[in-house]
Design an enzyme around this catalytic site. Sequence first.
Site, PDB file in Angstrom:
ATOM      1  N   PRO A  77       0.816  -1.213   0.000  1.00 50.15           N
ATOM      2  CA  PRO A  77       0.000   0.000   0.000  1.00 50.15           C
ATOM      3  C   PRO A  77       0.850   1.265   0.000  1.00 50.15           C
ATOM      4  O   PRO A  77       1.788   1.390   0.791  1.00 50.15           O
ATOM      5  CB  PRO A  77      -0.799  -0.109   1.308  1.00 50.15           C
ATOM      6  CG  PRO A  77      -0.086  -1.112   2.146  1.00 50.15           C
ATOM      7  CD  PRO A  77       0.655  -2.012   1.232  1.00 50.15           C
ATOM      8  N   SER A 106      -3.951   1.015  -0.580  1.00 45.41           N
ATOM      9  CA  SER A 106      -4.011   1.845   0.627  1.00 45.41           C
ATOM     10  C   SER A 106      -5.356   2.545   0.720  1.00 45.41           C
ATOM     11  O   SER A 106      -5.916   2.978  -0.291  1.00 45.41           O
ATOM     12  CB  SER A 106      -2.891   2.890   0.592  1.00 45.41           C
ATOM     13  OG  SER A 106      -3.103   3.876   1.581  1.00 45.41           O
ATOM     14  N   TYR A 129      -6.491   2.125   7.261  1.00 48.84           N
ATOM     15  CA  TYR A 129      -6.131   2.867   8.476  1.00 48.84           C
ATOM     16  C   TYR A 129      -7.428   3.206   9.186  1.00 48.84           C
ATOM     17  O   TYR A 129      -8.389   3.659   8.555  1.00 48.84           O
ATOM     18  CB  TYR A 129      -5.414   4.170   8.118  1.00 48.84           C
ATOM     19  CG  TYR A 129      -3.970   4.012   7.736  1.00 48.84           C
ATOM     20  CD1 TYR A 129      -3.062   3.376   8.573  1.00 48.84           C
ATOM     21  CD2 TYR A 129      -3.500   4.538   6.540  1.00 48.84           C
ATOM     22  CE1 TYR A 129      -1.733   3.246   8.229  1.00 48.84           C
ATOM     23  CE2 TYR A 129      -2.166   4.427   6.184  1.00 48.84           C
ATOM     24  CZ  TYR A 129      -1.285   3.779   7.032  1.00 48.84           C
ATOM     25  OH  TYR A 129       0.033   3.661   6.690  1.00 48.84           O
ATOM     26  N   THR A 155      -2.518  -2.294   9.012  1.00 48.37           N
ATOM     27  CA  THR A 155      -1.134  -1.856   9.216  1.00 48.37           C
ATOM     28  C   THR A 155      -0.992  -1.459  10.678  1.00 48.37           C
ATOM     29  O   THR A 155      -1.665  -0.544  11.148  1.00 48.37           O
ATOM     30  CB  THR A 155      -0.812  -0.678   8.275  1.00 48.37           C
ATOM     31  OG1 THR A 155      -0.888  -1.156   6.937  1.00 48.37           O
ATOM     32  CG2 THR A 155       0.581  -0.133   8.533  1.00 48.37           C
ATOM     33  N   LYS A 210       0.230  -6.254   8.891  1.00 42.30           N
ATOM     34  CA  LYS A 210       1.443  -5.645   8.299  1.00 42.30           C
ATOM     35  C   LYS A 210       2.140  -4.778   9.337  1.00 42.30           C
ATOM     36  O   LYS A 210       1.523  -3.850   9.881  1.00 42.30           O
ATOM     37  CB  LYS A 210       1.034  -4.795   7.095  1.00 42.30           C
ATOM     38  CG  LYS A 210       2.167  -4.034   6.422  1.00 42.30           C
ATOM     39  CD  LYS A 210       1.689  -3.385   5.127  1.00 42.30           C
ATOM     40  CE  LYS A 210       2.779  -2.653   4.383  1.00 42.30           C
ATOM     41  NZ  LYS A 210       3.069  -1.326   4.912  1.00 42.30           N
ATOM     42  N   SER A 232       7.450  -5.826   8.372  1.00 46.86           N
ATOM     43  CA  SER A 232       7.653  -4.508   7.773  1.00 46.86           C
ATOM     44  C   SER A 232       7.962  -3.489   8.858  1.00 46.86           C
ATOM     45  O   SER A 232       7.467  -3.597   9.977  1.00 46.86           O
ATOM     46  CB  SER A 232       6.377  -4.084   7.024  1.00 46.86           C
ATOM     47  OG  SER A 232       6.506  -2.781   6.495  1.00 46.86           O
ATOM     48  N   HIS A 234       7.517  -0.312   7.703  1.00 51.05           N
ATOM     49  CA  HIS A 234       6.889   0.778   6.946  1.00 51.05           C
ATOM     50  C   HIS A 234       7.924   1.504   6.086  1.00 51.05           C
ATOM     51  O   HIS A 234       7.866   2.713   5.890  1.00 51.05           O
ATOM     52  CB  HIS A 234       6.222   1.757   7.922  1.00 51.05           C
ATOM     53  CG  HIS A 234       4.962   2.395   7.389  1.00 51.05           C
ATOM     54  ND1 HIS A 234       3.708   2.039   7.791  1.00 51.05           N
ATOM     55  CD2 HIS A 234       4.759   3.388   6.484  1.00 51.05           C
ATOM     56  CE1 HIS A 234       2.799   2.789   7.181  1.00 51.05           C
ATOM     57  NE2 HIS A 234       3.413   3.608   6.368  1.00 51.05           N
ATOM     58  N   GLY A 266      10.857  -3.653   2.755  1.00 53.51           N
ATOM     59  CA  GLY A 266      11.823  -2.748   3.380  1.00 53.51           C
ATOM     60  C   GLY A 266      13.177  -2.864   2.709  1.00 53.51           C
ATOM     61  O   GLY A 266      13.961  -3.749   3.042  1.00 53.51           O
TER      62      GLY A 266
HETATM   63  C1  LIG Z   1       5.250   7.055  -0.312  1.00 57.57           C
HETATM   64  C2  LIG Z   1       4.862   5.922   0.599  1.00 57.57           C
HETATM   65  C3  LIG Z   1       3.561   5.847   1.096  1.00 57.57           C
HETATM   66  C4  LIG Z   1       3.193   4.757   1.900  1.00 57.57           C
HETATM   67  N1  LIG Z   1       1.887   4.651   2.331  1.00 57.57           N
HETATM   68  C5  LIG Z   1       1.509   3.561   3.046  1.00 57.57           C
HETATM   69  C6  LIG Z   1       0.144   3.352   3.386  1.00 57.57           C
HETATM   70  O1  LIG Z   1      -0.740   4.128   3.043  1.00 57.57           O
HETATM   71  N2  LIG Z   1      -0.159   2.238   4.105  1.00 57.57           N
HETATM   72  C7  LIG Z   1       0.786   1.317   4.505  1.00 57.57           C
HETATM   73  O2  LIG Z   1       0.458   0.323   5.146  1.00 57.57           O
HETATM   74  N3  LIG Z   1       2.074   1.487   4.167  1.00 57.57           N
HETATM   75  C8  LIG Z   1       2.454   2.570   3.442  1.00 57.57           C
HETATM   76  N4  LIG Z   1       3.757   2.711   3.072  1.00 57.57           N
HETATM   77  C9  LIG Z   1       4.726   1.642   3.415  1.00 57.57           C
HETATM   78  C10 LIG Z   1       4.764   0.602   2.282  1.00 57.57           C
HETATM   79  O3  LIG Z   1       3.554  -0.092   2.200  1.00 57.57           O
HETATM   80  C11 LIG Z   1       5.904  -0.405   2.482  1.00 57.57           C
HETATM   81  O4  LIG Z   1       5.783  -0.991   3.758  1.00 57.57           O
HETATM   82  C12 LIG Z   1       7.285   0.220   2.336  1.00 57.57           C
HETATM   83  O5  LIG Z   1       7.309   1.136   1.264  1.00 57.57           O
HETATM   84  C13 LIG Z   1       8.325  -0.878   2.104  1.00 57.57           C
HETATM   85  O6  LIG Z   1       9.603  -0.378   2.026  1.00 57.57           O
HETATM   86  P1  LIG Z   1      10.343  -0.001   0.651  1.00 57.57           P
HETATM   87  O7  LIG Z   1       9.761   1.327   0.228  1.00 57.57           O
HETATM   88  O8  LIG Z   1      11.765   0.110   1.048  1.00 57.57           O
HETATM   89  O9  LIG Z   1      10.041  -1.077  -0.350  1.00 57.57           O
HETATM   90  C14 LIG Z   1       4.149   3.788   2.258  1.00 57.57           C
HETATM   91  C15 LIG Z   1       5.451   3.875   1.751  1.00 57.57           C
HETATM   92  C16 LIG Z   1       5.812   4.926   0.928  1.00 57.57           C
HETATM   93  C17 LIG Z   1       7.217   4.966   0.375  1.00 57.57           C
END
Ligand SMILES: Cc1cc2nc3c(=O)[nH]c(=O)nc-3n(C[C@H](O)[C@H](O)[C@H](O)COP(=O)(O)O)c2cc1C
Length: 357
Positions: A77, A106, A129, A155, A210, A232, A234, A266
């Site tokens: 997401p 998301s 969320y 999450t 998550k 994760s 995040h 991650g």
């Molecule tokens: C720009 C951005 C927005 C994100 N928004 C959400 C979100 O709305 N919900 C969520 O569970 N994780 C969110 N995440 C976390 C991602 O789902 C994911 O866990 C994370 O990007 C993984 O790491 P990586 O970017 O190194 O691949 C977000 C990540 C980024 C980079």
Amino acid sequence: MQFLTLHEIAKRAKQNLDKNQWDYLIGGADTESALKRNRYSVDSWVFRPRILNEVSGVSANTELLGVPLRIPVVMPPIGSIQVFEEGGGESVARAAAEFGVLQILSSVCTPDFETLAERVPGPRIYQLYLVGDEAWMDDIIERSIAAGYTGFCLTVDTQVYSRRERDIIKRHVPASGREVGVADFGYQSKMTWETVEHIKSKFDIPLVIKGVNVAEDARRCVEMGVDVVYVSNHGGRQLDHTRGCIDALPEVVEAVEGRAPVLVDGGFMRGADVVKALCLGASAVGMGRLQALAMAAGGEAAVAQMLGLVEHEIITTMALAGVAGLDGLNRGLLEKADPIVPTHVLSAFPHLEEEGY
Ligand SMILES: Cc1cc2nc3c(=O)[nH]c(=O)nc-3n(C[C@H](O)[C@H](O)[C@H](O)COP(=O)(O)O)c2cc1C
């Protein structure tokens, strides 16, 4: 535009985004140590390849929750993904469906989950969320089941919003206000194990948790019937100073004992990174920033090309490691070693630096 390397996708994304958008995509919380450590940890596992195995027909096909995956990758997401390309979640949905991977949508991006389900039928997972009470959550879960979602994702690493200093220093408020869409984090912060128990007892939809980091929590998840355990931090955007997620993966896999699939994300930016996580027991890997970079580089078409390049890298890596199928990947193909280059969020693309990006 035809991208022949993931490097070109990252470079085009940087060219297309303004500083606020770029910082939102690339940044992390506080000192950004967790963000950097994710990449450091992925880089600190190296292969112990095997030789003289036939690898003429390497396949990376798999499945998750009964959904066939062409490669063991999910699109995690990304809130406000429409900031990077106006199609938002729909562009990712189309690319993911066409290619054959699972998207986790998301709740804080456009279009909303019901509109998207009408426009691009699933399979798809919905990540929520909590911005309302239990009755509000129940209503959304019922509606996501009615809309045909394959799974529901909570999450749990975002009970309060972290301090993203890149934004704060510039006094910049990201598109959604915050990633969760509201300043008041009341309902997210009240979420507990009872929330999980409530969802599992009331609804017949696979539940993904998550944000798992340690064995005890992973064990508790599976004991409560959680269907997918998702390791994760995040992407280093919430609690700072955590372990790199790939280093948290082995203890979670051990605790889960095969009772549920384990996802991880991650710092995974390349096909070889995905293969490393599979060797350590992950069922599939989330690529968050890579998805966002591809969206910024060229929307749906670039996301599809990115998935094709990741597939190419996964298959090449498996073949060169002497493994013809996913069932041949195991811990014995890896060992720990110090990274040889300074690692940071984009260090998987060393030519960016050479080109001054
Ligand atoms: C720009 C951005 C927005 C994100 N928004 C959400 C979100 O709305 N919900 C969520 O569970 N994780 C969110 N995440 C976390 C991602 O789902 C994911 O866990 C994370 O990007 C993984 O790491 P990586 O970017 O190194 O691949 C977000 C990540 C980024 C980079």
